[in-house]
Scaffold this motif. Structure first.
Motif, short mmCIF file in Angstrom:
data_model
loop_
_atom_site.label_atom_id
_atom_site.label_comp_id
_atom_site.label_asym_id
_atom_site.label_seq_id
_atom_site.Cartn_x
_atom_site.Cartn_y
_atom_site.Cartn_z
N TRP A 92 0.82 -1.22 0.00
CA TRP A 92 0.00 0.00 0.00
C TRP A 92 0.85 1.27 0.00
CZ3 TRP A 92 0.75 2.99 4.36
CH2 TRP A 92 1.25 2.35 5.50
N PHE A 93 2.13 1.16 0.32
CA PHE A 93 3.02 2.33 0.34
C PHE A 93 4.04 2.13 -0.76
CE2 PHE A 93 6.33 5.16 1.99
CZ PHE A 93 5.57 6.22 2.45
N HIS A 103 16.48 4.79 1.10
CA HIS A 103 16.06 4.12 2.35
C HIS A 103 17.06 3.04 2.76
CE1 HIS A 103 12.67 6.43 1.31
NE2 HIS A 103 12.24 5.62 0.37
N PHE A 161 0.46 7.70 11.00
CA PHE A 161 0.19 8.74 10.01
C PHE A 161 0.13 8.18 8.61
CE2 PHE A 161 1.46 11.81 6.83
CZ PHE A 161 0.52 12.80 7.06
#
Ligand code: FO1
Length: 318
Positions: A92-93, A103, A161
Motif C-alpha cells: 500500500w506504500f 532508504h 500517520f
C-alpha cells in the motif's frame, strides 16, 4: 524554516532563487517517518531533498522523477502467500526502485549507529543540496491518529500517520492526533532558532506537519522569544488546503478551516501571517488575533510564483 513536506519544499525552491542556499536551514517534521520492509523512511526529509536537488516527481509531489517500480511489482508475488496476520511485503506504500536506494542507505547508516541528523546531512550531500536539512529530532516521534469511524476494521482505532494518509487516503474522519515520543524527544535546532535572522513557518499542515515540531520541549518558547521575526505562510486558501487533508483535519479537530483558524493557532508564537488574495477580506479578523497580515499570491504554481512568494516573505520579516 519549520517544515513539513510538499508546501515547504516548494517554498524553499523559491527562496533559494533569492538567497544563498547555504544560509537556509530547514528543520523538518519526522513524525510521519515509518519503517516498512525493515527500512527507515523519512518522507518529509526526502521530499525536501529531492525537490531541492531537482529530482522530485513534481506531479506526485513525492518520490523521484523517472522512477521505475519493479521491486514494488515483484512484491505482488507474495500477496496470496503471506500468512494471515503477517505484515510482510506491504504494497500500500509505494517505494520506487531508485527511491529504495535512499532508504537502504539511511537504514544501514542508522544501524551502524549514525544519528538521523548525520544521515540526513549525508543524503543531502549525495544529492548536492546546499540548504541545510535537519530532522526535528534524532529520537523516534510518531504521529498517531485516532479515527472517528471508517471501515469497520479501523473504527475508533489509533493508526499511524502513513496508514491514515496513504493506506486510507486521508478519507477517514479524525478524532484526535497525538505525537508518541514527543515528551522525551530533544528538538535538535534550538540554537538555530535563536541565531536565525528570521524564522519561516512553511505552508504545511499546522497539525500534523508543524504540530510535531511545536510539541517538542522548548520550541514554542524559542519561537515566542523571537516572535517578531517569525512569519508563517497560510497553508489554507479560501477555506481549503491545496494538497492533503489540512482543511478537513482542522474542522474535525474543532478549529476553523480558514486563514483565521491558522492565525489563532499561530498568533502566540508568530507575529506575521501571509495569506492569499482570495482571503483578503479576513485581514481584520487576523489582525484581531494580534498578528500582522500580508496579502499576496501564495499559490506556488511554478518556480516564479514560489520565488515571488519568498520575496514577499523576506521583505515582510527582514
Ligand atoms: N504518498 C502517497 O500518497 N502514496 C504513496 O504510496 C507514497 C509513498 C511514498 C514513498 C516515499 C516517500 O518519501 C513519500 C511517499 N508518499 C506517498 C508521500 C508521503 O507519505 C508523505 O508523508 C505525505 O506526502 C505527507 O507529507
Amino acid at each position: 524554516m519549520l517544515s513539513g513536506g510538499v508546501g515547504a519544499a516548494k517554498f524553499l525552491s523559491g527562496l533559494v532563487q533569492l538567497v544563498d542556499p547555504q544560509s537556509v536551514t530547514a528543520i523538518v517534521n519526522t513524525a510521519d517517518d515509518t519503517i516498512l520492509h525493515g527500512l527507515n523512511i523519512s518522507p518529509d526529509i526526502d521530499t525536501l531533498t529531492y525537490t531541492l536537488a531537482g529530482a522530485i516527481d513534481t506531479k506526485r509531489g513525492w518520490g523521484l522523477r523517472d522512477e521505475t517500480w519493479r521491486a514494488m511489482n515483484s512484491l505482488l508475488r507474495f500477496e496470496n502467500i503471506r500468512p494471515v496476520g503477517s505484515l510482510a511485503a506491504p504494497t500500500w506504500f509505494n517505494l520506487g526502485d531508485a527511491d529504495l536506494a535512499t532508504h537502504f542507505y539511511r537504514t544501514a547508516r542508522l544501524q551502524e549507529g549514525a544519528t538521523l541528523t548525520q544521515v540526513t546531512d549525508e543524503i543531502r550531500r549525495a544529492f548536492d543540496v546546499q540548504v541545510r536539512i535537519i530532522p526535528m529530532c534524532d529520537q523516534t516521534v510518531s504521529t498517531e491518529i485516532t479515527v472517528a469511524s471508517c471501515d469497520a476494521s479501523v473504527s475508533g482505532q489509533t493508526i499511524s500517520f502513513q496508514e491514515y494518509f496513504v493506506r486510507h487516503q486521508h478519507s477517514v474522519p479524525v478524532q484526535s492526533v497525538g505525537f508518541r515520543g514527543s515528551e522525551t524527544a530533544i528538538f535538535g535546532a534550538l540554537d538555530e532558532l535563536r541565531a536565525s535572522d528570521a524564522i519561516v513557518i512553511a505552508p504545511s499542515n499546522p497539525i500534523v506537519s508543524i504540530g510535531p515540531l511545536r510539541a517538542l520541549a522548548g520550541v514554542d518558547e524559542a519561537l515566542t522569544a523571537r516572535r517578531e521575526k517569525v512569519i508563517a505562510v497560510s497553508p489554507i486558501i479560501a477555506g481549503a488546503a491545496l494538497k492533503g487533508p489540512a482543511d478537513r483535519m482542522l474542522r474535525e479537530l474543532g478549529h476553523e478551516a480558514s486563514v483565521v483558524g491558522i492565525a489563532r493557532l499561530y498568533s502566540s508564537v508568530c507575529a506575521t501571517l501571509v495569506i492569499d488574495h482570495a482571503d483578503k477580506d479576513r485581514r481584520s479578523e487576523i489582525e484581531a488575533t494580534g498578528m500582522h497580515c500580508v496579502v499576496t499570491n501564495t499559490v506556488m504554481s511554478d518556480p516564479i510564483a514560489a520565488r515571488n512568494l519568498a520575496q514577499v516573505v523576506i521583505e515582510s520579516v527582514m
